[in-house]
Design a protein around this motif. Structure first.
Motif, mmCIF file in Angstrom:
data_model
loop_
_atom_site.group_PDB
_atom_site.id
_atom_site.type_symbol
_atom_site.label_atom_id
_atom_site.label_comp_id
_atom_site.label_asym_id
_atom_site.label_seq_id
_atom_site.Cartn_x
_atom_site.Cartn_y
_atom_site.Cartn_z
ATOM 1 N N LEU A 1 14.757 -4.255 7.143
ATOM 2 C CA LEU A 1 15.188 -3.964 8.507
ATOM 3 C C LEU A 1 14.332 -2.874 9.146
ATOM 4 O O LEU A 1 13.868 -3.012 10.279
ATOM 5 N N PHE A 2 14.099 -1.787 8.419
ATOM 6 C CA PHE A 2 13.325 -0.672 8.964
ATOM 7 C C PHE A 2 11.824 -0.904 8.794
ATOM 8 O O PHE A 2 11.387 -1.606 7.877
ATOM 9 N N GLU A 3 11.066 -0.268 9.703
ATOM 10 C CA GLU A 3 9.610 -0.292 9.596
ATOM 11 C C GLU A 3 9.055 1.063 9.150
ATOM 12 O O GLU A 3 8.073 1.131 8.439
ATOM 13 N N TYR A 4 9.693 2.162 9.591
ATOM 14 C CA TYR A 4 9.291 3.485 9.124
ATOM 15 C C TYR A 4 10.386 4.476 9.537
ATOM 16 O O TYR A 4 10.246 5.195 10.516
ATOM 17 N N PRO A 5 11.493 4.515 8.796
ATOM 18 C CA PRO A 5 12.599 5.398 9.187
ATOM 19 C C PRO A 5 12.200 6.865 9.084
ATOM 20 O O PRO A 5 11.686 7.305 8.056
ATOM 21 N N ARG A 6 12.446 7.614 10.166
ATOM 22 C CA ARG A 6 12.027 9.017 10.195
ATOM 23 C C ARG A 6 13.188 9.994 10.058
ATOM 24 O O ARG A 6 13.019 11.089 9.566
ATOM 25 N N TYR B 1 21.837 11.019 2.275
ATOM 26 C CA TYR B 1 21.107 9.919 2.894
ATOM 27 C C TYR B 1 19.681 10.401 3.162
ATOM 28 O O TYR B 1 19.481 11.342 3.943
ATOM 29 N N ALA B 2 18.688 9.777 2.540
ATOM 30 C CA ALA B 2 17.299 10.217 2.673
ATOM 31 C C ALA B 2 16.429 9.075 3.193
ATOM 32 O O ALA B 2 16.471 7.955 2.655
ATOM 33 N N CYS B 3 15.644 9.363 4.223
ATOM 34 C CA CYS B 3 14.709 8.370 4.764
ATOM 35 C C CYS B 3 13.521 8.239 3.819
ATOM 36 O O CYS B 3 12.678 9.140 3.737
ATOM 37 N N ASP B 4 13.453 7.125 3.111
ATOM 38 C CA ASP B 4 12.330 6.823 2.222
ATOM 39 C C ASP B 4 11.306 6.051 3.064
ATOM 40 O O ASP B 4 11.188 4.831 2.970
ATOM 41 N N SER B 5 10.572 6.798 3.892
ATOM 42 C CA SER B 5 9.819 6.187 4.999
ATOM 43 C C SER B 5 8.772 5.192 4.527
ATOM 44 O O SER B 5 8.648 4.090 5.059
ATOM 45 N N GLY B 6 7.956 5.584 3.532
ATOM 46 C CA GLY B 6 6.898 4.705 3.066
ATOM 47 C C GLY B 6 7.415 3.432 2.437
ATOM 48 O O GLY B 6 6.706 2.403 2.417
ATOM 49 N N ASN C 1 8.419 7.357 22.912
ATOM 50 C CA ASN C 1 7.112 6.861 22.515
ATOM 51 C C ASN C 1 6.903 7.089 21.023
ATOM 52 O O ASN C 1 6.598 6.171 20.284
ATOM 53 N N ASN C 2 7.089 8.337 20.573
ATOM 54 C CA ASN C 2 7.006 8.666 19.156
ATOM 55 C C ASN C 2 8.137 9.626 18.801
ATOM 56 O O ASN C 2 7.911 10.827 18.596
ATOM 57 N N PRO C 3 9.360 9.137 18.735
ATOM 58 C CA PRO C 3 10.475 10.020 18.369
ATOM 59 C C PRO C 3 10.347 10.483 16.925
ATOM 60 O O PRO C 3 9.884 9.738 16.065
ATOM 61 N N PHE C 4 10.762 11.729 16.674
ATOM 62 C CA PHE C 4 10.580 12.282 15.331
ATOM 63 C C PHE C 4 11.900 12.730 14.700
ATOM 64 O O PHE C 4 12.187 12.377 13.574
ATOM 65 N N SER D 1 10.445 2.829 17.357
ATOM 66 C CA SER D 1 11.065 3.678 18.383
ATOM 67 C C SER D 1 12.455 3.188 18.761
ATOM 68 O O SER D 1 12.776 3.026 19.937
ATOM 69 N N CYS D 2 13.288 2.964 17.781
ATOM 70 C CA CYS D 2 14.646 2.514 18.055
ATOM 71 C C CYS D 2 15.613 3.175 17.086
ATOM 72 O O CYS D 2 15.212 3.761 16.074
ATOM 73 N N MET D 3 16.896 3.063 17.422
ATOM 74 C CA MET D 3 17.953 3.655 16.626
ATOM 75 C C MET D 3 18.873 2.553 16.109
ATOM 76 O O MET D 3 19.380 1.741 16.880
#
Length: 414
Positions: free
Chosen positions: A293-298, A267-272, A340-343, A315-317
């Motif tokens: 659904l996602f805006e920028y999965p980290r 499972y890979a976060c394809d953030s862009g 605020n900025n979870p990573f 900033s949600c899960m």
């Protein structure tokens, strides 16, 4: 002259009421006496039982003392000396252990000592050996205010063992070895469970950012390389896939990565591209998750029957079941009290979520309902302080391992 008549019925009623009251109190008194008798009887029984147990214990102690005295007489002088030596060695070892634990109590008073500034030579090393194949422990989060070890790896160059903007951490459960995505040095470095440098992956990378270990394979995402690499535990390249784009097995600034223990899917976060790509263990395309659904999965974690995706922009899960159906959405944005900025995040055996927040310079702990149950760390460059914490991971012994941005480049064990 008329005669007055006196109504005696009222007086009769008063007499009857008095009699009823007296009878009622008499019955109450009798009941209390009976209750008192029962309670005293119980107390007498308890006292007798206590006396009997005390006598039995005294008899056992007396017999044990006799046996010990007899055993002492039968031991030779050499045997006695050897026994005393072993006792002394055990006492010294115990005292050292107690002294170490006592010295670590300074952690609870660190706020009174003020900020402790460390240089590149400062190190607090853990005195622990990682137990192999240990069952994962759920940490005591209330005790995680300050690290049990602090390994400072500041670096302006690429010397082995030094870090420059570390981003991701993965722990090998069998040994406790720590694999770190050394972002600005374009490499993966491996350290022991004590923070000692072991080796570097031989292949040069292009900003490695996400890393995970499962089934003796190491999977790494390359942020500027727009790809995923699969390695052996010693760093030997097994396979690499991906290119810049938005198609299948194409990526646009990928971030966190995880591997399912159930089917070894990646499972890979394809953030862009605002999605999570799911690949097979051969790194072939399987499916997508989170489209629209996602805006920028980290970051992403696959925990038994759940898939959790951290959306950094919102900033949600997001929580999905094993069939990739969305079941919950946890954690809201906020300054100070919430993320605020979870990573990055990790999950313990009770589904508690341990999350680094690089803007709030702290680590949050949430339960599986998304309620904050603990928080530790504050902005700074001292022990127990963070400056933009990024990578975070749990090992099987219950330690939380955190790495921070290039201003500290430290490895802290909580």
């Amino acid at each position: 002259m008329a005669t007055a008549e006196v109504d005696l019925s009222f007086l009769t009623q008063i007499k009857e009421s008095r009699k009823k009251i007296r009878d009622c109190f008499k019955k109450l008194h009798e009941a209390l006496q009976l209750r008192e008798s029962i309670l005293l009887s119980h107390i007498d029984q308890l006292e007798n039982n206590y006396n009997n147990k005390t006598q039995e214990m005294n008899s056992l102690i007396e017999a044990l003392n006799k046996e010990m005295a007899q055993a002492t007489k039968t031991l030779s002088a050499n045997k006695l000396a050897e026994t005393h030596k072993q006792i002394n060695e055990l006492t010294v070892e115990t005292d050292s252990s107690i002294e170490f634990e006592w010295n670590n109590q300074f952690e609870t008073d660190i706020e009174q000592l003020g900020s402790i500034k460390l240089n590149s030579q400062t190190t607090i090393s853990p005195t622990r050996n990682f137990p192999p194949q240990v069952k994962a422990v759920v940490p005591d989060y209330n005790a995680k205010q300050l690290p049990t070890a602090y390994c400072c790896k500041r670096s302006d160059n690429k010397a082995p063992g030094e870090l420059n903007c570390p981003r991701g951490i993965a722990v090998l459960n069998q040994t406790g070895d720590i694999y770190i995505a050394d972002y600005c040095n374009d490499r993966v470095q491996v350290f022991s469970c004590n923070g000692d440098y072991l080796f570097i992956f031989s292949e040069k990378m292009n900003k490695p950012i996400g890393i995970c270990i499962s089934h003796n394979i190491v999977v790494v995402t390359q942020y500027h390389g727009h790809c995923i690499n699969m390695y052996g535990l010693e760093g030997e390249l097994i396979k690499s896939v991906g290119s810049k784009g938005d198609g299948k097995v194409q990526f646009y600034y990928p971030h966190g990565v995880d591997v399912s223990d159930r089917n070894i899917n990646v499972y890979a976060c394809d953030s862009g591209n605002n999605r999570v790509q799911i690949l097979t263990q051969e790194l072939k395309f399987h499916s997508m998750l989170g489209i629209d659904l996602f805006e920028y999965p980290r970051d992403v974690k696959v925990a038994r029957d759940r898939v959790l995706v951290l959306d950094g922009s919102d900033s949600c899960m997001f929580v999905f079941n094993s069939d990739h159906v969305l079941t919950n959405r946890l954690i809201t944005r906020g300054d100070g009290k919430q993320t605020n900025n979870p990573f990055r995040f990790d999950i313990d055996r009770n589904y508690n979520i341990i999350m680094s927040d690089y803007s709030n310079h702290c680590v949050y702990v949430f339960n599986q309902e998304g309620e904050q149950i603990h928080k530790f760390g504050k902005e700074g460059q001292g022990i127990g302080e963070f400056f933009r914490p990024f990578g975070i991971a749990l090992d099987n012994t219950g330690h939380i391992i955190v790495v921070c941005d290039k201003h500290t480049n430290c490895l802290q064990f909580f």
